[in-house]
Design a protein around this motif. Structure first.
Motif, mmCIF file in Angstrom:
data_model
loop_
_atom_site.group_PDB
_atom_site.id
_atom_site.type_symbol
_atom_site.label_atom_id
_atom_site.label_comp_id
_atom_site.label_asym_id
_atom_site.label_seq_id
_atom_site.Cartn_x
_atom_site.Cartn_y
_atom_site.Cartn_z
ATOM 1 N N ASP A 168 5.816 -3.931 -4.086
ATOM 2 C CA ASP A 168 4.652 -4.085 -4.785
ATOM 3 C C ASP A 168 3.622 -5.238 -5.131
ATOM 4 O O ASP A 168 2.198 -5.299 -5.651
ATOM 5 C CB ASP A 168 5.413 -4.047 -6.741
ATOM 6 C CG ASP A 168 6.010 -2.646 -6.939
ATOM 7 O OD1 ASP A 168 5.813 -1.882 -6.229
ATOM 8 O OD2 ASP A 168 7.659 -3.023 -7.151
ATOM 9 N N SER A 180 -2.153 -6.871 -5.430
ATOM 10 C CA SER A 180 -0.927 -5.164 -6.212
ATOM 11 C C SER A 180 -1.918 -4.120 -6.098
ATOM 12 O O SER A 180 -3.187 -4.343 -5.771
ATOM 13 C CB SER A 180 -0.393 -5.121 -6.890
ATOM 14 O OG SER A 180 0.607 -4.041 -7.344
ATOM 15 N N ARG A 181 -1.135 -2.815 -5.587
ATOM 16 C CA ARG A 181 -1.898 -2.064 -5.902
ATOM 17 C C ARG A 181 -3.034 -1.161 -7.287
ATOM 18 O O ARG A 181 -2.514 -2.398 -7.937
ATOM 19 C CB ARG A 181 -0.644 -0.103 -5.479
ATOM 20 C CG ARG A 181 -0.252 -0.382 -4.389
ATOM 21 C CD ARG A 181 0.724 0.545 -4.324
ATOM 22 N NE ARG A 181 2.140 0.608 -5.529
ATOM 23 C CZ ARG A 181 2.764 0.102 -5.401
ATOM 24 N NH1 ARG A 181 3.059 -0.831 -4.226
ATOM 25 N NH2 ARG A 181 3.272 0.710 -6.203
ATOM 26 N N LYS A 218 0.458 -1.272 0.186
ATOM 27 C CA LYS A 218 -0.007 -0.086 0.489
ATOM 28 C C LYS A 218 0.777 1.164 0.277
ATOM 29 O O LYS A 218 0.742 2.313 -0.919
ATOM 30 C CB LYS A 218 -0.978 -0.211 1.080
ATOM 31 C CG LYS A 218 -2.273 1.168 1.078
ATOM 32 C CD LYS A 218 -2.056 1.710 2.810
ATOM 33 C CE LYS A 218 -3.436 2.734 2.746
ATOM 34 N NZ LYS A 218 -3.513 3.352 4.302
ATOM 35 N N LEU A 251 1.143 -0.665 -13.011
ATOM 36 C CA LEU A 251 2.049 -1.270 -12.433
ATOM 37 C C LEU A 251 1.613 -3.112 -12.453
ATOM 38 O O LEU A 251 2.125 -3.879 -12.810
ATOM 39 C CB LEU A 251 1.525 -0.840 -10.786
ATOM 40 C CG LEU A 251 2.385 -2.068 -10.210
ATOM 41 C CD1 LEU A 251 3.964 -2.218 -10.025
ATOM 42 C CD2 LEU A 251 2.023 -1.529 -8.852
ATOM 43 N N ASP A 264 -3.664 -0.190 -10.347
ATOM 44 C CA ASP A 264 -2.699 1.061 -10.624
ATOM 45 C C ASP A 264 -2.718 0.205 -12.338
ATOM 46 O O ASP A 264 -2.052 -1.551 -12.369
ATOM 47 C CB ASP A 264 -0.697 0.882 -10.216
ATOM 48 C CG ASP A 264 -0.238 1.690 -11.251
ATOM 49 O OD1 ASP A 264 -0.240 1.810 -12.072
ATOM 50 O OD2 ASP A 264 1.036 2.238 -10.802
ATOM 51 N N GLY A 271 3.949 1.403 -1.035
ATOM 52 C CA GLY A 271 4.976 1.605 -2.299
ATOM 53 C C GLY A 271 6.341 1.063 -2.032
ATOM 54 O O GLY A 271 7.284 1.488 -2.787
ATOM 55 N N GLU A 272 5.977 0.843 -1.021
ATOM 56 C CA GLU A 272 7.634 -0.406 -0.606
ATOM 57 C C GLU A 272 7.879 -1.365 -1.322
ATOM 58 O O GLU A 272 8.944 -1.679 -1.186
ATOM 59 C CB GLU A 272 7.780 -0.021 1.137
ATOM 60 C CG GLU A 272 7.934 1.517 1.527
ATOM 61 C CD GLU A 272 7.116 1.132 3.213
ATOM 62 O OE1 GLU A 272 7.520 -0.129 3.806
ATOM 63 O OE2 GLU A 272 7.762 1.939 3.986
#
Length: 690
Positions: A68, A260-261, A63, A266, A263, A65-66
């Motif tokens: 993926d 994943s997020r 969440k 991504l 996106d 972004g550290e």
């Protein structure tokens, strides 16, 4: 000085162009998993590894972004999809060459023991982890539903306490250290590989070591070489061989998935990076023994990309989600005497709000309003219990049905049939052209078209199904030069003729499937033809007389019905508008109210009460359900005379009928005609049960 600046600038540009492509930061939870991830990164530089101590830390890292991506079990996919994390599944594991993206949750015991599932009380249990699908959610939910575990809800005690009281001792990683649920564990009882009895292999090892009497795992957990020593517990209190999991299991569960997020870029990067891996065994943990299922489950055969916009709810399915929710520490919501109606767009929301105000009786409203920008979003809200019902077109009944909803009431357009039930609620899908155009069905190719909306029955499914039958080509832009089909991709030729809301610039309503698009819906598609945006309109047979000869809104004031004709396949010459019974594309089912199966009776009861107060025959009604003052066909079609009950248990297939189902199944051969929501709902077979 200028030379130095130029050198610095060139150096900066070189650094930009030399920057490595984005990497996929994979989250791992143990030393062995890190070892496998580092080996992968050495072969596939697109990957890098991020270490966290447990699943929740990985979810939080993704969440933030550290990290993926990570592969998660269904219970963890549920957690990751909650609003505070807002992650989504993007890739599913597939466990067989026949595309099996579900697995079976089973109860495994040693052969030679004699108890059945009804004799589990007082035994010792091995779980993959608290909150896991096969190891916790499904078995505990099953035992509660069978009234074997006595649990009256979280108001009384936690589900963990209820499980502790049922089994004499357990290993359920993720439980509170020192509790009975950690008594059989050999490590720190954590939700990680620091606990030897964590996960599928760990829970089976717990049983194998004699620590527990039963292991709750997935159907592929027991090694082939040991299957003869174990059996499955069936829900009918019998036992079966390990390989009989198809007929002896607790439930089917969705496959593990990469999350994943939200996106799209991504997601593409992760999918392409995984697909590009060569000379590395992604689905084997053999080199890292005794650990198993590192990064992916060892039983995975391949990975499958999920349809776009598949969130956790759509992936897991309503049945599994209800199991998870039933075990969450949330008090049961009190029964409401209102139904939450879902409105699409501003105009419908305004009408719904008026309905809600007028439904007030005895201090409470019978109708509460929810809203969304599209019908698909409303269907999702109904699936999630954020809304309860809405009236939709037959094509949307099809999609909603594929997602587990059922038809509850149907619009009836004949007043005679309202007082004399039993007649079929249906209408004709027709193709209308201007008399002066000289067009026939055979001459349509290359012309401009007006549609009620993408995926709508009379406006898209029926005519495009007919055209596909003729051409065998799914690219309809080769048949029509352009048109307006609200709900299409904004860049599509089927949006180029749309009118939007009338704004000169920045019109976000253009081509939207809502009342804000002037050419949306039946009357909108006819208006598109009237105003020369298109040369044929695919609509319902009553629309021309309803919007001509002095009838209808301001734009229709000068429209003469005699200036329009019907065309149809197999008919060389056009016919008059009144001859729809002999020149039509199909007789199709009327619009219907859809809801969840369990709310069918309540929705019917309240709607019958509402139409008794607000239908057209009530002369002094302060509100009219079937009349639209600031648009057309808002919430219901304006031509509706009454709503009629569809018997409980009627499937969407039965309601739509064999001919319409055949047309829809034929059209679905064109993948691009299938809405994203429907693709998500039908991605794998264990999501929904109608």
């Amino acid at each position: 000085m200028q030379t130095l600046l130029l050198v610095a600038l060139l150096g900066s540009l070189a650094a930009v162009f030399a920057a490595p492509a984005a990497k996929v930061k994979w989250c791992v939870k143990s030393e062995k998993e890190l070892e496998k991830c580092v080996a992968l990164a050495a072969i596939a530089p697109a990957f890098t590894c991020v270490t966290k101590s447990n699943t929740i830390e990985c979810i939080m890292a993704i969440k933030a972004g550290e990290a993926d991506a990570i592969t998660l079990d269904g219970g963890d996919i549920y957690t990751a999809g909650l609003n505070n994390y807002n992650l989504e599944p993007i890739i599913a594991e597939d466990y067989s060459t026949s595309s099996e993206t579900c697995y079976y949750a089973v109860a495994v015991v040693k052969k030679g023991t004699t108890f059945g599932i009804k004799g589990l009380q007082g035994k010792k249990s091995c779980h993959t982890g608290v909150g896991k699908s096969a190891g916790w959610n499904i078995p505990v939910g099953t035992l509660v539903s069978m009234n074997l575990i006595q649990w009256s809800g979280v108001e009384d005690t936690s589900v963990e306490d209820a499980v502790s009281n049922f089994f004499s001792a357990s290993c359920a990683p993720g439980s509170a250290r020192g509790s009975k649920l950690c008594e059989l564990c050999h490590g720190d009882c954590s939700w990680s590989h620091n606990e030897p009895y964590y996960g599928y292999a760990g829970a089976f090892q717990c049983l194998k070591d004699g620590a527990g009497d039963v292991a709750f795992v997935k159907h592929l957990t027991v090694p082939d070489s040991e299957k003869q020593d174990y059996e499955l517990l069936c829900k009918d209190d019998t036992r079966a061989p390990i390989d009989d999991y198809r007929t002896c299991h607790l439930a089917r569960a969705p496959a593990h998935a990469v999350v994943s997020r939200k996106d799209a870029q991504l997601a593409d990067l992760i999918w392409n990076s995984l697909n590009s891996v060569q000379d590395f065994q992604l689905f084997s943990s053999e080199n890292y023994a005794p650990s198993k299922n590192l990064m992916f489950k060892d039983s995975t055969v391949r990975l499958v990309r999920l349809p776009a916009n598949t969130d956790s709810f759509l992936y897991l399915g309503a049945e599994y989600m209800s199991i998870v929710r039933s075990l969450k520490k949330e008090p049961a919501s009190s029964a409401s005497s209102a139904i939450k109606w879902c409105a699409v767009g501003h105009a419908e929301t305004t009408k719904c709000d008026m309905w809600s105000i007028n439904s007030l009786a005895d201090g409470s409203t019978a109708i509460e309003c929810q809203n969304a920008t599209t019908v698909e979003e409303c269907v999702k809200k109904i699936m999630r219990k954020e809304a309860d019902a809405m009236a939709v077109d037959g094509g949307q009944v099809y999609t909603a049905g594929k997602c587990g909803l059922v038809p509850a009431m149907v619009e009836q357009y004949s007043g005679d049939l309202c007082s004399n039930p039993g007649g079929t609620a249906s209408y004709y899908a027709v193709a209308v052209v201007k008399k002066s155009s000289g067009l026939t069905w055979e001459k349509l190719k290359g012309h401009r078209s007006c549609h009620t909306g993408l995926g709508k029955t009379a406006g898209w499914n029926i005519p495009m199904g007919q055209i596909h039958k003729q051409t065998q080509d799914c690219d309809f832009t080769k048949f029509f030069s352009s048109g307006c089909a609200p709900g299409s991709d904004p860049s599509s030729p089927f949006c180029s003729q749309c009118a939007g809301s009338g704004k000169t610039v920045g019109d976000e309503s253009k081509c939207s499937a809502s009342a804000e698009e002037r050419y949306n819906g039946y009357a909108g598609a006819f208006r598109c033809l009237v105003e020369d945006a298109g040369e044929v309109a695919f609509i319902k047979h009553t629309i021309v007389p309803e919007n001509s000869n002095g009838n209808g809104p301001a734009w229709a004031s000068g429209v003469n019905a005699d200036d329009y004709q019907l065309i149809c396949p197999g008919q060389a010459a056009p016919v008059e508008i009144s001859e729809y019974a002999k020149c039509n594309l199909a007789a199709v089912p009327a619009h219907a109210v859809v809801t969840r199966p369990e709310t069918h009776s309540e929705v019917v009861r309240i709607l019958l009460e509402q139409q008794a107060k607000f239908c057209s025959s009530v002369s002094d009604a302060p509100f009219r359900m079937f009349q639209s003052d600031s648009g057309k066909n808002l919430l219901f079609k304006d031509s509706t005379k009454c709503l009629q009950t569809i018997p409980a248990g009627t499937s969407f297939e039965t309601f739509l009928g064999a001919k319409y189902m055949s047309a829809m199944n034929y059209l679905r051969q064109c993948g691009e005609t299938t809405p994203d929501l429907e693709k998500s709902c039908t991605f794998h077979s264990c999501q929904q049960k109608n």
